[in-house]
Design a protein around this motif. Structure first.
Motif, mmCIF file in Angstrom:
data_model
loop_
_atom_site.group_PDB
_atom_site.id
_atom_site.type_symbol
_atom_site.label_atom_id
_atom_site.label_comp_id
_atom_site.label_asym_id
_atom_site.label_seq_id
_atom_site.Cartn_x
_atom_site.Cartn_y
_atom_site.Cartn_z
ATOM 1 N N THR A 61 0.677 -1.209 -0.021
ATOM 2 C CA THR A 61 -0.035 -0.016 -0.089
ATOM 3 C C THR A 61 0.695 1.279 -0.039
ATOM 4 O O THR A 61 0.505 2.296 -0.848
ATOM 5 C CB THR A 61 -1.027 0.006 1.091
ATOM 6 O OG1 THR A 61 -1.541 -1.134 1.151
ATOM 7 C CG2 THR A 61 -1.745 1.167 1.418
ATOM 8 N N GLU A 62 1.921 1.224 0.848
ATOM 9 C CA GLU A 62 2.947 2.468 0.734
ATOM 10 C C GLU A 62 3.464 2.666 -0.566
ATOM 11 O O GLU A 62 3.544 3.792 -0.805
ATOM 12 C CB GLU A 62 3.974 2.120 1.941
ATOM 13 C CG GLU A 62 4.882 3.157 1.921
ATOM 14 C CD GLU A 62 5.940 2.973 3.363
ATOM 15 O OE1 GLU A 62 7.162 3.191 3.082
ATOM 16 O OE2 GLU A 62 5.451 2.194 4.215
ATOM 17 N N VAL A 65 0.770 4.232 -2.887
ATOM 18 C CA VAL A 65 0.504 5.745 -2.709
ATOM 19 C C VAL A 65 1.510 6.527 -2.921
ATOM 20 O O VAL A 65 1.401 7.250 -3.386
ATOM 21 C CB VAL A 65 -0.134 5.660 -0.955
ATOM 22 C CG1 VAL A 65 -0.295 6.893 -0.691
ATOM 23 C CG2 VAL A 65 -1.351 4.936 -0.813
ATOM 24 N N THR A 66 2.708 6.159 -2.777
ATOM 25 C CA THR A 66 3.974 6.918 -3.164
ATOM 26 C C THR A 66 3.822 7.049 -4.512
ATOM 27 O O THR A 66 4.497 8.196 -4.973
ATOM 28 C CB THR A 66 5.289 6.191 -2.404
ATOM 29 O OG1 THR A 66 5.049 6.055 -1.029
ATOM 30 C CG2 THR A 66 6.386 7.046 -2.644
ATOM 31 N N ALA A 90 -1.986 9.334 3.411
ATOM 32 C CA ALA A 90 -0.478 9.139 2.972
ATOM 33 C C ALA A 90 0.230 10.412 2.910
ATOM 34 O O ALA A 90 1.454 10.406 2.985
ATOM 35 C CB ALA A 90 -0.715 8.502 1.642
#
Length: 164
Positions: A61-62, A65-66, A90
Motif C-alpha cells: 500500500t505504501e 500510494v507513494t 498518506a
C-alpha cells in the motif's frame, strides 16, 4: 576477601506480601485444526495470526500510494470515501466532518494548483504542488459526487482546507 569486610546485615530486607487472584476463565475458541474447522474460521485465524502478511500489505500500500496510485481500484469504485481517507492519510492530512485539511507547510500559495473534474461516481480534485528542487507532487482526491456543489478551497497558514 573484601566481601567479608563489607558485609551489611540483612535486617534491612522486609517481607513482601503477595496476593494471588484466580485468572478469569477464557471463553472457548473455535477449533482451527482438524476436519471440524470451518473454512471461514481458518481464514480469519490465518489473517489475524499472520504479522508478516500484514507487513507485506502495508508495504505494498505504501509503495502504491507513494507512486500516486490507489492500492485497490475496486475499493475506490465501491467506497470512494475510503480511498480518499487513504490518500489523505498518506500525505499527513486530516479528514474533517465537512472536508479535509492537508498540511503544506513551507509551500507558497503560488506553487499550489487545484483542478476539479466531476464524474458520475465522484468529484475529483487534482492537487498539483510545484517544487523548484524536484518533481511536482500530484495527487487526485476522490471526493463525494455531491461535493462539487459546495466545494471551497482555502490556504491558511500553510494548510490547505477543502470544504464541501
Amino acid at each position: 576477601m573484601w566481601a567479608r569486610q563489607v558485609q551489611v546485615p540483612m535486617d534491612e530486607w522486609q517481607p513482601l506480601d503477595m496476593t494471588t487472584e484466580d485468572a478469569p476463565s477464557t471463553p472457548l475458541e473455535p477449533a482451527i485444526d482438524g476436519l471440524s474447522a470451518d473454512a471461514a474460521i481458518l481464514q480469519a485465524a490465518f489473517e489475524t495470526a499472520s504479522t508478516h502478511l500484514d507487513e507485506v500489505r502495508a508495504r505494498h500500500t505504501e509503495v502504491l500510494v507513494t507512486a500516486g496510485m490507489l492500492p485497490e481500484t475496486g475499493l475506490a469504485d465501491r467506497h470512494p470515501e475510503r480511498a480518499l481517507a487513504l490518500i489523505v492519510e498518506a500525505i499527513n492530512g486530516r479528514m474533517d466532518p465537512d472536508g479535509l485539511t492537508i498540511p503544506l507547510l513551507g509551500t507558497h500559495e503560488e506553487a499550489i494548483q487545484l483542478h476539479v473534474k466531476t464524474t458520475e461516481q465522484a468529484t475529483l480534485v487534482k492537487l498539483d504542488i510545484k517544487d523548484s528542487e524536484g518533481p511536482a507532487l500530484i495527487r487526485e482526491l476522490p471526493l463525494p459526487a455531491d461535493a462539487n456543489a459546495t466545494l471551497q478551497a482555502t490556504f491558511i497558514q500553510g494548510r490547505l482546507h477543502l470544504r464541501w
